[in-house]
Design a protein around this motif. Structure first.
Motif, mmCIF file in Angstrom:
data_model
loop_
_atom_site.group_PDB
_atom_site.id
_atom_site.type_symbol
_atom_site.label_atom_id
_atom_site.label_comp_id
_atom_site.label_asym_id
_atom_site.label_seq_id
_atom_site.Cartn_x
_atom_site.Cartn_y
_atom_site.Cartn_z
ATOM 1 N N VAL A 54 5.614 -0.792 29.879
ATOM 2 C CA VAL A 54 6.841 -0.611 30.662
ATOM 3 C C VAL A 54 6.520 -0.184 32.094
ATOM 4 N N ALA A 55 5.600 0.767 32.240
ATOM 5 C CA ALA A 55 5.268 1.287 33.569
ATOM 6 C C ALA A 55 4.657 0.210 34.459
ATOM 7 N N ASN A 56 3.878 -0.673 33.868
ATOM 8 C CA ASN A 56 3.281 -1.738 34.676
ATOM 9 C C ASN A 56 4.331 -2.740 35.135
ATOM 10 N N VAL A 57 5.257 -3.087 34.223
ATOM 11 C CA VAL A 57 6.302 -4.052 34.576
ATOM 12 C C VAL A 57 7.251 -3.465 35.615
ATOM 13 N N MET A 58 7.661 -2.211 35.438
ATOM 14 C CA MET A 58 8.688 -1.616 36.301
ATOM 15 C C MET A 58 8.130 -1.031 37.594
ATOM 16 N N PHE A 59 6.947 -0.401 37.520
ATOM 17 C CA PHE A 59 6.440 0.329 38.686
ATOM 18 C C PHE A 59 5.049 -0.131 39.135
ATOM 19 N N SER A 60 4.496 -1.160 38.481
ATOM 20 C CA SER A 60 3.160 -1.678 38.821
ATOM 21 C C SER A 60 2.075 -0.616 38.692
ATOM 22 N N ILE A 61 2.252 0.314 37.736
ATOM 23 C CA ILE A 61 1.248 1.345 37.502
ATOM 24 C C ILE A 61 0.057 0.717 36.765
ATOM 25 N N PRO A 62 -1.162 0.881 37.260
ATOM 26 C CA PRO A 62 -2.323 0.289 36.579
ATOM 27 C C PRO A 62 -2.465 0.828 35.153
ATOM 28 N N PRO A 63 -2.752 -0.031 34.187
ATOM 29 C CA PRO A 63 -2.892 0.412 32.791
ATOM 30 C C PRO A 63 -3.926 1.511 32.598
ATOM 31 N N VAL A 64 -5.006 1.485 33.380
ATOM 32 C CA VAL A 64 -6.037 2.506 33.218
ATOM 33 C C VAL A 64 -5.477 3.895 33.490
ATOM 34 N N LEU A 65 -4.580 4.017 34.468
ATOM 35 C CA LEU A 65 -3.992 5.320 34.779
ATOM 36 C C LEU A 65 -3.091 5.796 33.649
ATOM 37 N N SER A 66 -2.318 4.883 33.078
ATOM 38 C CA SER A 66 -1.429 5.245 31.970
ATOM 39 C C SER A 66 -2.221 5.713 30.754
ATOM 40 N N PHE A 67 -3.308 5.016 30.441
ATOM 41 C CA PHE A 67 -4.086 5.379 29.256
ATOM 42 C C PHE A 67 -4.877 6.667 29.467
ATOM 43 N N LEU A 68 -5.364 6.882 30.663
ATOM 44 C CA LEU A 68 -6.039 8.148 30.936
ATOM 45 C C LEU A 68 -5.063 9.317 30.834
ATOM 46 N N THR A 69 -3.820 9.089 31.272
ATOM 47 C CA THR A 69 -2.790 10.110 31.132
ATOM 48 C C THR A 69 -2.507 10.388 29.663
ATOM 49 N N GLY A 70 -2.386 9.318 28.875
ATOM 50 C CA GLY A 70 -2.150 9.480 27.441
ATOM 51 C C GLY A 70 -3.277 10.239 26.761
ATOM 52 N N MET A 71 -4.517 9.935 27.143
ATOM 53 C CA MET A 71 -5.657 10.641 26.557
ATOM 54 C C MET A 71 -5.627 12.115 26.940
ATOM 55 N N GLU A 100 -14.790 -2.574 39.828
ATOM 56 C CA GLU A 100 -14.163 -3.390 38.782
ATOM 57 C C GLU A 100 -14.626 -2.949 37.397
ATOM 58 N N ILE A 101 -15.918 -2.652 37.283
ATOM 59 C CA ILE A 101 -16.464 -2.231 35.990
ATOM 60 C C ILE A 101 -15.887 -0.886 35.571
ATOM 61 N N SER A 102 -15.787 0.052 36.490
ATOM 62 C CA SER A 102 -15.302 1.388 36.151
ATOM 63 C C SER A 102 -13.854 1.356 35.682
ATOM 64 N N THR A 103 -13.049 0.486 36.271
ATOM 65 C CA THR A 103 -11.654 0.344 35.834
ATOM 66 C C THR A 103 -11.586 -0.097 34.380
ATOM 67 N N LEU A 104 -12.389 -1.107 34.042
ATOM 68 C CA LEU A 104 -12.434 -1.597 32.661
ATOM 69 C C LEU A 104 -12.992 -0.526 31.725
ATOM 70 N N TRP A 105 -14.054 0.129 32.143
ATOM 71 C CA TRP A 105 -14.712 1.159 31.327
ATOM 72 C C TRP A 105 -13.766 2.301 30.977
ATOM 73 N N LEU A 106 -13.093 2.840 31.981
ATOM 74 C CA LEU A 106 -12.230 3.994 31.759
ATOM 75 C C LEU A 106 -11.063 3.642 30.845
ATOM 76 N N PHE A 107 -10.520 2.443 30.987
ATOM 77 C CA PHE A 107 -9.445 2.016 30.099
ATOM 78 C C PHE A 107 -9.942 1.975 28.652
ATOM 79 N N LEU A 108 -11.112 1.377 28.446
ATOM 80 C CA LEU A 108 -11.642 1.249 27.086
ATOM 81 C C LEU A 108 -12.007 2.611 26.494
ATOM 82 N N VAL A 109 -12.538 3.496 27.301
ATOM 83 C CA VAL A 109 -12.876 4.835 26.816
ATOM 84 C C VAL A 109 -11.633 5.539 26.291
#
Length: 414
Positions: free
Chosen positions: A238-255, A65-74
């Protein structure tokens, strides 16, 4: 006896956070030390091998749980660190700010800017940028404090409706208590109350100020990275609403896209390597979250969080949530939110939304109640616990109005 000792450790960690300015030890250091020690004690004094395995499973769940939050914030904080150090954020302020403006109008501008910026950036960065704007005006101390109080409330209010803006909102979302579209409803009451506070603080204030403008040279690639940041936020929603993609994955992709674009456009060099911008984020904040969530995970493991159930058993949920918001001005809202989530209290969608607003905005009532308040206090000379307390009545009024609006709107739509 072990459980009592562990609870004492958690209380000691809380006291270290509250009295950080008196003991002169960063709260990240104390919470991380006491958080890790608490789990070490669980392992050392485990009565059996089977119990040790149970403790290990609990720790692994907690760390996941902590790592999910950490990676999103990073990922999110790296974007903001890059754009801030390149001067793009300062340029945006220079574009929208007029050369001369009345203090009353400037109060509303500061409120709107802080509110909007905190929806995109973390609260610490939003506060730093907003306070820097206030200090650049060279106002008298009383007016500077008034603006600073507004910044703290606006930053906390602006971040509460988006997972990119507030850690507690992100935590509640990750536990699937509310959806992204449901959270967007909080924008209306949050914005209305920020404007209400600005109107109340503008009473009796007169005069004009001239804004000194300085433009920074921004490279094309920096504008591209700003566009990637905005696109990442939109894609995450959009990805979370349409495909249930976790936000951490989307932000890591963006980074990752940001790193590749900067490299391909020649920004990755010995003088300014793109990966270095990860070093500019607030790692002390991330370490604080790590320590806090380790402590909360420990308390959940020893079933010490059942006390929250008594509050919610003895009072209506709406009243209990309102009080939790006030409590968050004394106890950091991250451990408070984590503790309630671990307690697994049953709530409806409107009640979860009201709780999200309460713990996100309630910390504004005292200067020590939120990261925004602590940052403002560290940057504004003369802003102390006592001087901020003078405005707590106005802050409690606006918080109460916002909380009531959330309940009315949420019950009307959900």
């Amino acid at each position: 006896m072990l459980d009592v000792a562990l609870i004492v450790i958690a209380i000691l960690a809380l006291l270290c956070v509250i009295f950080e300015d008196l003991i002169h030890i960063d709260k990240a250091k104390t919470t991380l030390l006491l958080g890790t020690i608490s789990w070490l004690l669980l392992f050392i004094f485990s009565p059996s091998i089977s119990q040790t395995e149970h403790i290990n499973d609990a720790l692994m769940t907690n760390l996941t749980e902590i790592s999910t939050l950490w990676l999103f914030l990073v990922a999110a904080m790296t974007f903001v660190a890059y754009l801030n150090r390149k001067g793009l954020i300062e340029n945006v302020m220079n574009i929208v700010m007029p050369k001369k403006i009345s203090l009353k109008a400037l109060l509303f501008f500061t409120a709107i800017f802080s509110f909007c910026f905190s929806s995109l950036a973390d609260n610490i960065t939003a506060t730093l940028v907003s306070i820097a704007l206030v200090l650049s005006l060279g106002l008298p101390l009383k007016q500077t404090i008034r603006f600073s109080v507004l910044v703290v409330f606006a930053v906390n209010s602006g971040g509460v409706s988006l997972i990119t803006g507030d850690v507690t909102t992100l935590m509640i979302f990750l536990q699937q208590k509310v959806s992204i579209t449901e959270l967007l409803m909080l924008i209306v009451p949050s914005f209305v109350t920020v404007m209400l506070l600005a109107a109340l603080l503008s009473i009796g204030i007169t005069g004009e100020v001239r804004i000194k403008k300085q433009r920074n040279d921004i490279a094309t690639v920096d504008y591209m990275i700003a566009a990637i940041f905005l696109a990442t936020i939109i894609f995450t929603l959009v990805a979370n609403v349409m495909f249930s993609i976790p936000p951490v994955l989307s932000f890591l992709t963006g980074m990752a896209v940001m790193f590749m674009v900067a490299t391909l456009y020649g920004k990755h060099n010995d003088n300014d390597p793109i990966l270095d911008y990860i070093r500019y984020i607030e790692f002390d904040t991330l370490l604080f979250f790590l320590g806090v969530l380790l402590l909360v995970g420990m308390l959940e493991h020893i079933h010490a969080l059942n006390g929250f159930m008594y509050l919610y058993d003895s009072l209506p949920v709406s009243v209990a949530n309102y009080l939790m918001g006030i409590v968050s001005s004394l106890i950091d809202n991250v451990p408070l939110t984590a503790a309630l989530l671990k307690a697994e209290i049953a709530m409806t969608t409107p009640e979860w939304l009201s709780f999200t607003y309460a713990v996100g905005v309630g910390g504004s009532l005292l200067v020590i109640g939120s990261a925004a308040g602590i940052v403002a206090m560290s940057k504004v000379e003369g802003l102390t616990f006592a001087t901020f307390l003078r405005y707590s009545g106005l802050l409690l009024l606006t918080y109460s109005v916002g909380y009531t609006m959330v309940l009315l709107l949420a019950n009307a739509f959900f």
